[in-house]
Design a protein around this motif. Sequence first.
Motif, PDB file in Angstrom:
ATOM      1  N   SER A 182     -13.573 -11.575  62.514  1.00  0.00           N
ATOM      2  CA  SER A 182     -14.024 -10.242  62.922  1.00  0.00           C
ATOM      3  C   SER A 182     -13.499  -9.917  64.321  1.00  0.00           C
ATOM      4  CB  SER A 182     -15.554 -10.158  62.910  1.00  0.00           C
ATOM      5  OG  SER A 182     -16.041 -10.383  61.597  1.00  0.00           O
ATOM      6  N   GLN A 183     -13.214  -8.663  64.560  1.00  0.00           N
ATOM      7  CA  GLN A 183     -12.553  -8.255  65.796  1.00  0.00           C
ATOM      8  C   GLN A 183     -13.306  -8.663  67.051  1.00  0.00           C
ATOM      9  OE1 GLN A 183      -9.273  -7.747  64.673  1.00  0.00           O
ATOM     10  NE2 GLN A 183      -9.339  -6.417  66.463  1.00  0.00           N
ATOM     11  N   HIS A 184     -14.619  -8.524  67.072  1.00  0.00           N
ATOM     12  CA  HIS A 184     -15.382  -8.781  68.295  1.00  0.00           C
ATOM     13  C   HIS A 184     -16.179 -10.081  68.221  1.00  0.00           C
ATOM     14  CE1 HIS A 184     -14.214  -4.794  69.545  1.00  0.00           C
ATOM     15  NE2 HIS A 184     -14.735  -4.274  68.431  1.00  0.00           N
ATOM     16  N   GLN A 185     -15.738 -10.963  67.340  1.00  0.00           N
ATOM     17  CA  GLN A 185     -16.453 -12.212  67.130  1.00  0.00           C
ATOM     18  C   GLN A 185     -15.941 -13.311  68.057  1.00  0.00           C
ATOM     19  OE1 GLN A 185     -15.759 -14.026  63.293  1.00  0.00           O
ATOM     20  NE2 GLN A 185     -17.821 -14.847  63.193  1.00  0.00           N
ATOM     21  N   THR A 186     -16.869 -14.048  68.649  1.00  0.00           N
ATOM     22  CA  THR A 186     -16.520 -15.206  69.478  1.00  0.00           C
ATOM     23  C   THR A 186     -16.869 -16.471  68.704  1.00  0.00           C
ATOM     24  OG1 THR A 186     -16.943 -14.006  71.538  1.00  0.00           O
ATOM     25  CG2 THR A 186     -16.934 -16.417  71.643  1.00  0.00           C
ATOM     26  N   ILE A 187     -15.877 -17.321  68.535  1.00  0.00           N
ATOM     27  CA  ILE A 187     -16.058 -18.558  67.780  1.00  0.00           C
ATOM     28  C   ILE A 187     -15.924 -19.739  68.728  1.00  0.00           C
ATOM     29  CG2 ILE A 187     -15.084 -20.003  65.943  1.00  0.00           C
ATOM     30  CD1 ILE A 187     -14.251 -17.461  64.520  1.00  0.00           C
ATOM     31  N   SER A 188     -16.795 -20.720  68.556  1.00  0.00           N
ATOM     32  CA  SER A 188     -16.772 -21.881  69.445  1.00  0.00           C
ATOM     33  C   SER A 188     -17.235 -23.120  68.688  1.00  0.00           C
ATOM     34  CB  SER A 188     -17.683 -21.645  70.656  1.00  0.00           C
ATOM     35  OG  SER A 188     -19.025 -21.454  70.229  1.00  0.00           O
ATOM     36  N   LEU A 189     -17.029 -24.266  69.311  1.00  0.00           N
ATOM     37  CA  LEU A 189     -17.535 -25.531  68.794  1.00  0.00           C
ATOM     38  C   LEU A 189     -18.741 -25.945  69.616  1.00  0.00           C
ATOM     39  CD1 LEU A 189     -14.189 -27.530  68.332  1.00  0.00           C
ATOM     40  CD2 LEU A 189     -15.606 -26.562  66.505  1.00  0.00           C
ATOM     41  N   SER A 190     -19.685 -26.596  68.971  1.00  0.00           N
ATOM     42  CA  SER A 190     -20.841 -27.118  69.698  1.00  0.00           C
ATOM     43  C   SER A 190     -20.391 -28.295  70.559  1.00  0.00           C
ATOM     44  CB  SER A 190     -21.921 -27.571  68.717  1.00  0.00           C
ATOM     45  OG  SER A 190     -21.471 -28.707  67.991  1.00  0.00           O
ATOM     46  N   SER A 191     -21.212 -28.694  71.511  1.00  0.00           N
ATOM     47  CA  SER A 191     -20.875 -29.829  72.369  1.00  0.00           C
ATOM     48  C   SER A 191     -20.710 -31.097  71.536  1.00  0.00           C
ATOM     49  CB  SER A 191     -21.964 -30.028  73.434  1.00  0.00           C
ATOM     50  OG  SER A 191     -23.233 -30.208  72.823  1.00  0.00           O
ATOM     51  N   GLU A 192     -21.512 -31.229  70.493  1.00  0.00           N
ATOM     52  CA  GLU A 192     -21.401 -32.395  69.612  1.00  0.00           C
ATOM     53  C   GLU A 192     -20.073 -32.388  68.869  1.00  0.00           C
ATOM     54  OE1 GLU A 192     -23.751 -34.433  65.814  1.00  0.00           O
ATOM     55  OE2 GLU A 192     -24.602 -32.700  66.844  1.00  0.00           O
ATOM     56  N   GLU A 193     -19.660 -31.225  68.384  1.00  0.00           N
ATOM     57  CA  GLU A 193     -18.387 -31.110  67.675  1.00  0.00           C
ATOM     58  C   GLU A 193     -17.213 -31.403  68.607  1.00  0.00           C
ATOM     59  OE1 GLU A 193     -18.959 -27.799  64.184  1.00  0.00           O
ATOM     60  OE2 GLU A 193     -19.124 -27.094  66.260  1.00  0.00           O
ATOM     61  N   GLN A 194     -17.315 -30.993  69.846  1.00  0.00           N
ATOM     62  CA  GLN A 194     -16.237 -31.209  70.801  1.00  0.00           C
ATOM     63  C   GLN A 194     -16.027 -32.685  71.106  1.00  0.00           C
ATOM     64  OE1 GLN A 194     -16.988 -28.813  74.296  1.00  0.00           O
ATOM     65  NE2 GLN A 194     -17.227 -26.945  73.104  1.00  0.00           N
ATOM     66  N   GLN A 195     -17.065 -33.478  70.961  1.00  0.00           N
ATOM     67  CA  GLN A 195     -16.993 -34.894  71.311  1.00  0.00           C
ATOM     68  C   GLN A 195     -16.364 -35.747  70.221  1.00  0.00           C
ATOM     69  OE1 GLN A 195     -20.975 -36.079  72.352  1.00  0.00           O
ATOM     70  NE2 GLN A 195     -21.114 -34.620  74.059  1.00  0.00           N
ATOM     71  N   SER A 196     -16.267 -35.222  69.018  1.00  0.00           N
ATOM     72  CA  SER A 196     -15.738 -36.010  67.913  1.00  0.00           C
ATOM     73  C   SER A 196     -14.883 -35.152  67.000  1.00  0.00           C
ATOM     74  CB  SER A 196     -16.883 -36.636  67.103  1.00  0.00           C
ATOM     75  OG  SER A 196     -16.385 -37.313  65.970  1.00  0.00           O
ATOM     76  N   LEU A 197     -13.753 -35.714  66.573  1.00  0.00           N
ATOM     77  CA  LEU A 197     -12.878 -35.007  65.634  1.00  0.00           C
ATOM     78  C   LEU A 197     -13.242 -35.320  64.188  1.00  0.00           C
ATOM     79  CD1 LEU A 197      -9.435 -35.613  67.401  1.00  0.00           C
ATOM     80  CD2 LEU A 197     -10.859 -33.551  67.493  1.00  0.00           C
ATOM     81  N   GLY A 198     -13.815 -36.504  63.968  1.00  0.00           N
ATOM     82  CA  GLY A 198     -14.126 -36.926  62.607  1.00  0.00           C
ATOM     83  C   GLY A 198     -15.494 -36.473  62.127  1.00  0.00           C
ATOM     84  N   THR A 199     -15.689 -36.599  60.815  1.00  0.00           N
ATOM     85  CA  THR A 199     -16.924 -36.180  60.133  1.00  0.00           C
ATOM     86  C   THR A 199     -17.357 -34.774  60.568  1.00  0.00           C
ATOM     87  OG1 THR A 199     -18.295 -37.361  61.766  1.00  0.00           O
ATOM     88  CG2 THR A 199     -17.745 -38.526  59.727  1.00  0.00           C
ATOM     89  N   TRP A 200     -16.403 -33.892  60.655  1.00  0.00           N
ATOM     90  CA  TRP A 200     -16.680 -32.499  61.022  1.00  0.00           C
ATOM     91  C   TRP A 200     -17.189 -31.762  59.795  1.00  0.00           C
ATOM     92  CZ3 TRP A 200     -12.851 -27.960  61.144  1.00  0.00           C
ATOM     93  CH2 TRP A 200     -13.424 -26.863  61.790  1.00  0.00           C
TER      94      TRP A 200
END
Length: 202
Positions: free
Chosen positions: A157-175
């Motif tokens: 969406s045009q005005h949507q901000t997407i981000s990763l949680s702090s937990e997601e940022q710490q690990s690449l696996g089991t996403w």
Amino acid sequence: MKLLGAALVALSLLLPGAWASEASRTCIFQTLSEADHEFCRGDLEIIYPEVGDVSCSYIPKCHGYRQKLSEEWGKPRVRYPWAKKNKKYVLVMVDPDAPNRENPRLRFWRHWLVTDIQGSDLRVGKIKGKVLTDYTRPKPARYSGYHRYQFRLYRQSQHQTISLSSEEQQSLGTWDLKDFVEDFHLGHPVAATQFLTKNCKD
């Protein structure tokens, strides 16, 4: 790009002197099985140096392609010719077969995540946007068999901000890719493709 690759293979067979070794004359880009091919839809192109578009194919071992993919080549060009110029997109690259396809307990392993990609850039193969996960090369472990490397493209969406949680940022696996897609209401991919490769020493 695939046509160019096929033409080069055909040329090598017709003109043995054009290549330095027997191995180079038998380099074949094998298409995926019917089951794996079903994942590919929407004409999404994944373009690496030397091999061109590897969408819906196996990476061959010849010419050291698997080794170059794992150790030398950087992120691919990703092109989607049907992108809407004024729309934004999210690109996800994951390995669903970590540590192996028989026991994918680390699924999904996140290799690349970019949001806010302009459709005008995507149409010409430029991935410019907000990088949430830097590109990491495919490096399947030895004896783990073929891994699928999947690319999924979503409309944003045009005005949507997407981000990763702090937990997601710490690990690449089991996403949890499903939760990510649902949290940001991304829906179904507008295009998807994959290639398969395995450890270059196998």
